[in-house]
Design an enzyme around this catalytic site. Structure first.
Site, PDB file in Angstrom:
ATOM      1  N   GLY A   8       4.151 -26.954 -77.492  1.00  0.00           N
ATOM      2  CA  GLY A   8       3.337 -26.716 -78.686  1.00  0.00           C
ATOM      3  C   GLY A   8       3.360 -25.301 -79.235  1.00  0.00           C
ATOM      4  N   SER A   9       4.464 -24.574 -79.021  1.00  0.00           N
ATOM      5  CA  SER A   9       4.460 -23.212 -79.559  1.00  0.00           C
ATOM      6  C   SER A   9       4.544 -23.205 -81.089  1.00  0.00           C
ATOM      7  CB  SER A   9       5.586 -22.373 -78.941  1.00  0.00           C
ATOM      8  OG  SER A   9       6.846 -22.794 -79.397  1.00  0.00           O
ATOM      9  N   ARG A  33       8.556 -49.979 -80.490  1.00  0.00           N
ATOM     10  CA  ARG A  33       8.349 -48.686 -81.152  1.00  0.00           C
ATOM     11  C   ARG A  33       7.431 -48.819 -82.366  1.00  0.00           C
ATOM     12  NH1 ARG A  33      11.970 -44.377 -80.227  1.00  0.00           N
ATOM     13  NH2 ARG A  33      13.325 -44.850 -78.496  1.00  0.00           N
ATOM     14  N   MET A  59       9.302 -35.621 -79.717  1.00  0.00           N
ATOM     15  CA  MET A  59      10.596 -35.988 -79.131  1.00  0.00           C
ATOM     16  C   MET A  59      10.907 -37.488 -79.154  1.00  0.00           C
ATOM     17  SD  MET A  59      11.767 -33.057 -78.621  1.00  0.00           S
ATOM     18  CE  MET A  59      13.259 -33.347 -77.682  1.00  0.00           C
ATOM     19  N   ARG A  60      10.190 -38.254 -79.965  1.00  0.00           N
ATOM     20  CA  ARG A  60      10.526 -39.676 -80.110  1.00  0.00           C
ATOM     21  C   ARG A  60      11.282 -39.882 -81.416  1.00  0.00           C
ATOM     22  NH1 ARG A  60      10.073 -43.255 -76.276  1.00  0.00           N
ATOM     23  NH2 ARG A  60       9.396 -44.923 -77.661  1.00  0.00           N
ATOM     24  N   LEU A 119      11.906 -41.836 -84.669  1.00  0.00           N
ATOM     25  CA  LEU A 119      10.979 -42.645 -85.463  1.00  0.00           C
ATOM     26  C   LEU A 119      11.712 -43.832 -86.080  1.00  0.00           C
ATOM     27  CD1 LEU A 119       9.040 -39.786 -87.270  1.00  0.00           C
ATOM     28  CD2 LEU A 119       8.341 -41.075 -85.249  1.00  0.00           C
ATOM     29  N   HIS A 131      13.892 -28.197 -86.741  1.00  0.00           N
ATOM     30  CA  HIS A 131      15.018 -28.489 -85.849  1.00  0.00           C
ATOM     31  C   HIS A 131      15.716 -27.178 -85.492  1.00  0.00           C
ATOM     32  CE1 HIS A 131      18.245 -30.790 -84.045  1.00  0.00           C
ATOM     33  NE2 HIS A 131      19.092 -29.982 -84.646  1.00  0.00           N
ATOM     34  N   ASP A 166      17.619 -35.911 -88.256  1.00  0.00           N
ATOM     35  CA  ASP A 166      17.929 -34.504 -88.550  1.00  0.00           C
ATOM     36  C   ASP A 166      18.825 -34.340 -89.783  1.00  0.00           C
ATOM     37  OD1 ASP A 166      16.470 -33.796 -86.270  1.00  0.00           O
ATOM     38  OD2 ASP A 166      18.228 -33.876 -84.980  1.00  0.00           O
ATOM     39  N   GLU A 226      11.533 -19.640 -85.540  1.00  0.00           N
ATOM     40  CA  GLU A 226      10.893 -20.927 -85.860  1.00  0.00           C
ATOM     41  C   GLU A 226       9.422 -20.700 -86.200  1.00  0.00           C
ATOM     42  OE1 GLU A 226      11.523 -24.224 -83.178  1.00  0.00           O
ATOM     43  OE2 GLU A 226      13.428 -23.415 -82.501  1.00  0.00           O
TER      44      GLU A 226
END
Ligand code: GRF
Length: 205
Positions: free
Chosen positions: A15-16, A69, A94-95, A97, A113, A149, A178
């Site tokens: 969570g940064s 899903r 990280m899933r 969609l 990304h 992406d 980022e």
């Protein structure tokens, strides 16, 4: 004076980037506030960051849903709707969609990304950049579309690749960028999307 847009942040890990968005939102002139943080991972470190800030958190673990899903995403979608957010920021979510959630939030869902897209989509981007012999690396904030992406690019930051860089040193230096890029791009995105001036602003120009 602009009213703040309510946004959601979806995370899976430390969570940064969430933390950098939280910091940006604390500025009264920043056009967004984080209404809710959703994690598919009950152990995500980012949950503690959000709880510490007294932001609503929801753990929507994907595991009980098995291969379904869409059912998992239905619950995410219902939570987003219940919190009445206008924009969704993926920040280390990280899933992959499905078209269900992507189409429901079309044009309203952003992702960060760690590469200069369209180079190096997917995982292990720092390794791929080093292996390709790149002299620069970077990160991208883009709109989420069905192709992974690959949505329209909203902003990018570039760093040099130094002779002794490893995956780790590169990742660390890029992460600093980022943290600057995501809040900046989100601000631009929101302000262009709907300036939503208050009556005060209209009167005072
Ligand atoms: C970041 O490198 C982001 O670009 C990628 O996943 C990582 C998440 O890191 N999508 P954090 O959880 O925000 O610290």
């Amino acid at each position: 004076m602009y009213s703040k847009k309510r946004i959601a942040v979806l995370i899976s890990g430390r969570g940064s980037n969430l933390k950098s968005l939280i910091a940006a939102c604390k500025d009264p002139s920043y056009p967004a506030e984080i209404e809710v943080v959703i994690s598919n991972n009950p152990d995500a470190g980012g949950l503690d960051i959000a709880r510490h800030e007294r932001i609503h958190t929801h753990v929507i673990d994907h595991q009980p849903f098995g291969n379904d899903r869409k059912a998992h995403e239905r619950q995410i979608d219902a939570t987003l709707q219940a919190h009445n957010v206008s924009t969704v920021c993926l920040a280390g979510y990280m899933r992959l969609l499905t078209p269900f959630l992507i189409s429901n939030w079309k044009g309203k869902m952003l992702n960060i990304h760690p590469s200069l897209l369209p180079l190096f989509p997917g995982l292990h981007t720092h390794r791929k950049a080093l292996k390709a012999g790149m002299k620069v690396h970077g990160c991208t904030v883009h709109l989420v579309t069905e192709e992974v992406d690959a949505g329209p690019i909203l902003g990018q930051a570039v760093i040099p690749i130094l002779p002794n860089d490893t995956e780790e040193t590169l990742a660390d230096r890029l992460l600093e960028q980022e943290h600057l890029l995501y809040p900046r791009v989100l601000k631009n995105f929101i302000e262009q999307e709907s300036p939503n001036p208050t009556i005060d602003a209209l009167i005072n120009g």
